[in-house]
Design a protein around this motif. Structure first.
Motif, PDB file in Angstrom:
ATOM      1  N   LYS A  40      -8.467  -1.452  13.804  1.00 51.51           N
ATOM      2  CA  LYS A  40      -7.863  -0.113  13.954  1.00 51.51           C
ATOM      3  C   LYS A  40      -6.716  -0.124  14.955  1.00 51.51           C
ATOM      4  O   LYS A  40      -5.623   0.420  14.729  1.00 51.51           O
ATOM      5  N   LYS A  44      -2.701   0.539  14.256  1.00 48.97           N
ATOM      6  CA  LYS A  44      -2.028   1.613  15.000  1.00 48.97           C
ATOM      7  C   LYS A  44      -0.784   1.096  15.721  1.00 48.97           C
ATOM      8  O   LYS A  44       0.300   1.675  15.658  1.00 48.97           O
ATOM      9  N   LYS A  48       3.176   1.906  14.828  1.00 51.83           N
ATOM     10  CA  LYS A  48       4.031   2.502  15.845  1.00 51.83           C
ATOM     11  C   LYS A  48       5.249   1.625  16.130  1.00 51.83           C
ATOM     12  O   LYS A  48       6.389   2.089  16.190  1.00 51.83           O
ATOM     13  N   SER A  73      -3.503   2.509   9.058  1.00 49.49           N
ATOM     14  CA  SER A  73      -3.009   3.533   9.978  1.00 49.49           C
ATOM     15  C   SER A  73      -1.687   4.092   9.392  1.00 49.49           C
ATOM     16  O   SER A  73      -0.922   3.325   8.814  1.00 49.49           O
TER      17      SER A  73
END
Lengths: 665, 123
Positions: A40, A44, A48, A73
């Motif tokens: 996870k 993420k 980003k 994500s």
């Protein structure tokens, strides 16, 4: 598509920036120990960093024709990807990602895609895609990291390199975590097993002194059973000598030997200091020079106690049996320990000496209770107990509580493995009754011998008397008669007188010769010797028949008799018949002799005057000596007689008829 | 004449003595007995006897016993014991019983006759 971003790389500095990200990426992932968290976080961070609308990683399972989306994500511009994707629904182009990085900058115009592909991508808002695949070998994709944009995007080389590197690091991080998790699981399982088994498993390290003697061991590790099974607390990392100062040297020697030889060993032994019995299996582990042992052991005290209890029970039974036996056999047993001088008695011994059970005794007790007669023997017994190196036996006459007891004492030395005598085991038996019985038998034998002696003497005397009588009244008288009649040969006798006298003297001489033969025959019945019992008895009948008519009947049912028995039958019959001649005043006498299979019967019945006195019937005239001789042969003599009605004498003598030669009956 | 009774169980000896002594001077055989009982019966029947010649060994009453009884009943009768036994103990017994002489059965008839005469004369 309007928001399509041009992500221009500013060359070398851009890669440095990506590297900085990768370091952060790794550091972040390393902080997690759970693969989901790692996945996870990674998704993420990547979304980003690369400003992605969606980023996901999926496990490729070619054999199952599916991709399992593990982590993803993104933002709302691209909806979440389903957990499972069918590989057959993927465009051919997308499947090329399995062999190397794939970039689609603009789905709408990429001619590597079919119209169907484009429509499919558009349906899920995929307008730019970059995918990197982790492979095992060249052609075995394991999983893919996919970056997706909802608008066309020109993926730079640096971005693809970053994706590739991130995919690699993520895969490693996840695999590593998975391995660690598996290891932790395994460790957990092992721990659970390790901690839950009833047996103690511990690892120790042997400690030797300078001379190489095992003197201690360090407890490195152990499961909780150690405490349960030893009663120790907080033992890990401590030395056994410190934990249990009295722990026997046996354990150090045994473990030391295993550590030095490298040979595992299984054994059972009692740890006195711990008050328990253990069943132990110990084996060396790790490098030999580390002197480490794994020791697996369990507490078998209960079993041993049970065994001991059973042994004790058996011992008690044996003891009770021994006690009973001792009581019955008037026995007592003892043990003298030459090392410590302890003299131990069984209950039977206390009974024999009439002492209270448990009274302390020493070997010299034999001296204290022995009477004067046995003192020297008692001293020998004491010396035997104290110093003898061989078996011994003595019989002592003792005075115990005012009673005379005869004890037979037997002892035997018991040697140890070195051959030294450590104990003397012995048995005392009260043989007073046996002695008394033996004494009685001895006396009876003496009496019997005396009886035999007297009978023999009286028989001899009777024989002498008879010979004397025979000589005196028979031959002597005849010779004297001849001498007197020799006077007839006087001077001046006529021829006729001389002839007559000579004939008379001749007749007297013949009678003298016959008488001599008779006496001789009486002394030694040659007929018996040469022709057997039947002829000999017939001879007696013939010789004695005169004024009395003897009717002799001999019935032989058993043709074997010992020589002494033949003689006894002959003499008995002869004496009974002579008695009739001398005393019965009878005219007829029936003599019946039956040689049966196991006894001889002699019956002499006359028609004489009979016996007048009762005493005569018991030891009738001339019968006393016959009776005593018959008794010596275990025979029986009975007399039936009434005055004027004759006498009936019956003799029964048992016999075994044993001679091997044929009888001359 | 000396009246002599013979008490002897052995027929040959008794008959021989009877014949031989009867032939001796001064001796007459008053009676013969084959045992002690018979001798006593004859004496008690009144046969006159001066000297008894008694055999030591006889069935029933022995010679010594017979002597004792004769000396008790008729002490005037002289008794001579005639025997095969030479031991002094027998001789003592005989004299204790009242015998006047103790004569072994190996004497010549003449010598025996001489002793009978002496016993009769001297007592």
């Amino acid at each position: 598509m309007a928001d399509k971003r041009e992500y221009e790389e500013p060359g070398q500095s851009a890669w440095k920036g990506r590297q900085a990200f990768l370091l952060r990426f790794s550091d972040t992932l390393r902080a997690y120990n759970n693969q989901d968290d790692i996945g996870k976080a990674a998704m993420k961070m990547l979304a980003k960093e690369l400003d992605l609308d969606r980023c996901y990683c999926a496990m490729i399972e070619l054999t199952k024709d599916r991709a399992q989306v593990m982590y993803q994500s993104g933002n709302s511009l691209i909806p979440p990807i389903p957990d499972t994707l069918s590989l057959s629904n993927f465009s051919e182009l997308l499947l090329q990602a399995n062999e190397g990085p794939l970039t689609i900058n603009n789905v709408g115009i990429d001619n590597r895609l079919t119209a169907v592909d484009r429509a499919s991508f558009a349906a899920i808002s995929f307008h730019a895609v970059a995918a990197c695949t982790i492979r095992r070998g060249k052609k075995h994709p394991v999983w893919s990291l996919v970056a997706v944009q909802s608008v066309p995007r020109k993926w730079t080389e640096v971005e693809i390199m970053l994706l590739e590197e991130a995919a690699e690091r993520l895969y490693s991080a996840i695999e590593n975590t998975r391995a660690l998790t598996a290891l932790a699981e395994s460790e957990k399982k092992y721990r659970t097993l390790f901690n839950s088994i009833d047996e103690c498993f511990c690892i120790i390290q042997m400690i030797f002194d300078e001379s190489g003697k095992p003197v201690d061991y360090l407890i490195l590790e152990a499961n909780p059973a150690l405490y349960e099974l030893t009663g120790l607390t907080d033992a890990i990392g401590k030395r056994m000598r410190d934990l249990v100062p009295g722990h026997e040297q046996f354990w150090y020697d045994k473990y030391g030997e295993i550590a030095l030889t490298g040979k595992p060993a299984r054994f059972q032994h009692r740890a006195d200091a711990l008050g328990r019995w253990y069943d132990v299996y110990a084996f060396p582990i790790d490098k030999p020079q580390e002197l480490k042992l794994a020791v697996l052991f369990k507490d078998i005290t209960e079993r041993k106690d049970e065994e001991k209890r059973q042994v004790e029970e058996e011992r008690l039974k044996t003891y009770l049996l021994l006690q009973k036996s001792e009581e019955t056999a008037l026995l007592g047993s003892w043990e003298f320990n030459r090392l410590n001088g302890h003299f131990t008695w069984s209950d039977g011994m206390y009974r024999l000496f009439d002492l209270k059970k448990g009274t302390q005794v020493i070997p010299a007790i034999y001296l204290a209770h022995t009477n004067e007669k046995s003192l020297a023997k008692a001293e020998r017994v004491v010396q035997y107990i104290l110093n003898s190196d061989s078996d011994f036996e003595e019989t002592l006459e003792m005075n115990i509580s005012g009673k005379i007891k005869v004890l037979r004492i037997k002892g035997t030395p018991i040697r140890n493995n070195q051959g030294d005598i450590e104990h003397i085991l012995g048995v005392d038996q009260d043989i007073s009754a046996m002695w008394a019985a033996e004494d009685k038998i001895k006396k009876m034998e003496q009496e019997q011998q005396l009886k035999i002696f007297r009978t023999s003497l009286s028989t001899l005397e009777e024989e002498r008397h008879r010979i004397s009588e025979s000589l005196h009244n028979g031959i002597g008288q005849l010779l004297y008669g001849i001498k007197i009649n020799m006077s007839r040969f006087r001077t001046g006798a006529s021829d006729e007188e001389l002839r007559h006298n000579k004939a008379y003297i001749n007749e007297l001489l013949s009678q003298a010769i016959i008488e001599t033969r008779r006496v001789s025959h009486e002394l030694m019945p040659t007929t018996l010797e040469q022709f057997g019992l039947k002829s000999a008895i017939d001879d007696i009948c013939r010789q004695l028949s005169g004024a009395i008519v003897f009717n002799c009947h001999i019935s032989i049912q058993h043709n074997r008799l010992e020589k002494y028995m033949e003689l006894a039958v002959y003499r008995t019959a002869q004496e009974l018949m002579t008695n009739v001649v001398k005393h019965a005043k009878a005219t007829t006498c029936d003599v019946t002799i039956i040689i049966g299979t196991d006894q001889v019967k002699i019956a002499v019945n006359d028609n004489g005057r009979g016996m007048t006195e009762e005493a005569d019937k018991v030891d009738g005239i001339g019968l006393a000596s016959i009776r005593s001789k018959i008794e010596l042969l275990d025979g029986k003599l009975t007399i039936a007689s009434n005055s004027g009605k004759g006498t009936h004498v019956e003799v029964l003598i048992p016999h075994q008829g044993l001679t091997n030669k044929h009888s001359r009956l | 004449m000396i009246r002599l009774m013979l008490a002897e169980d052995n027929d040959i000896v008794r008959e021989g003595l009877s014949q031989m002594l009867a032939a001796q001077v001064g001796i007459t055989i008053a009676a013969e007995a084959e045992n002690g009982d018979s001798a006593l019966e004859k004496l008690q029947a009144g046969i006159a006897v001066d000297v008894m010649l008694v055999d030591w060994n006889m069935p029933g009453i022995s010679g010594v016993e017979l002597t004792r009884r004769i000396k008790r009943l008729m002490p005037h009768i002289k008794v001579i014991i005639l025997t095969m036994h030479s031991k002094d103990e027998y001789r003592v017994q005989a004299f204790n019983a009242g015998a006047s002489a103790y004569v072994l059965k190996d004497l010549e008839v003449e010598d025996l006759a001489k002793i009978i005469r002496e016993v009769y004369t001297i007592g």
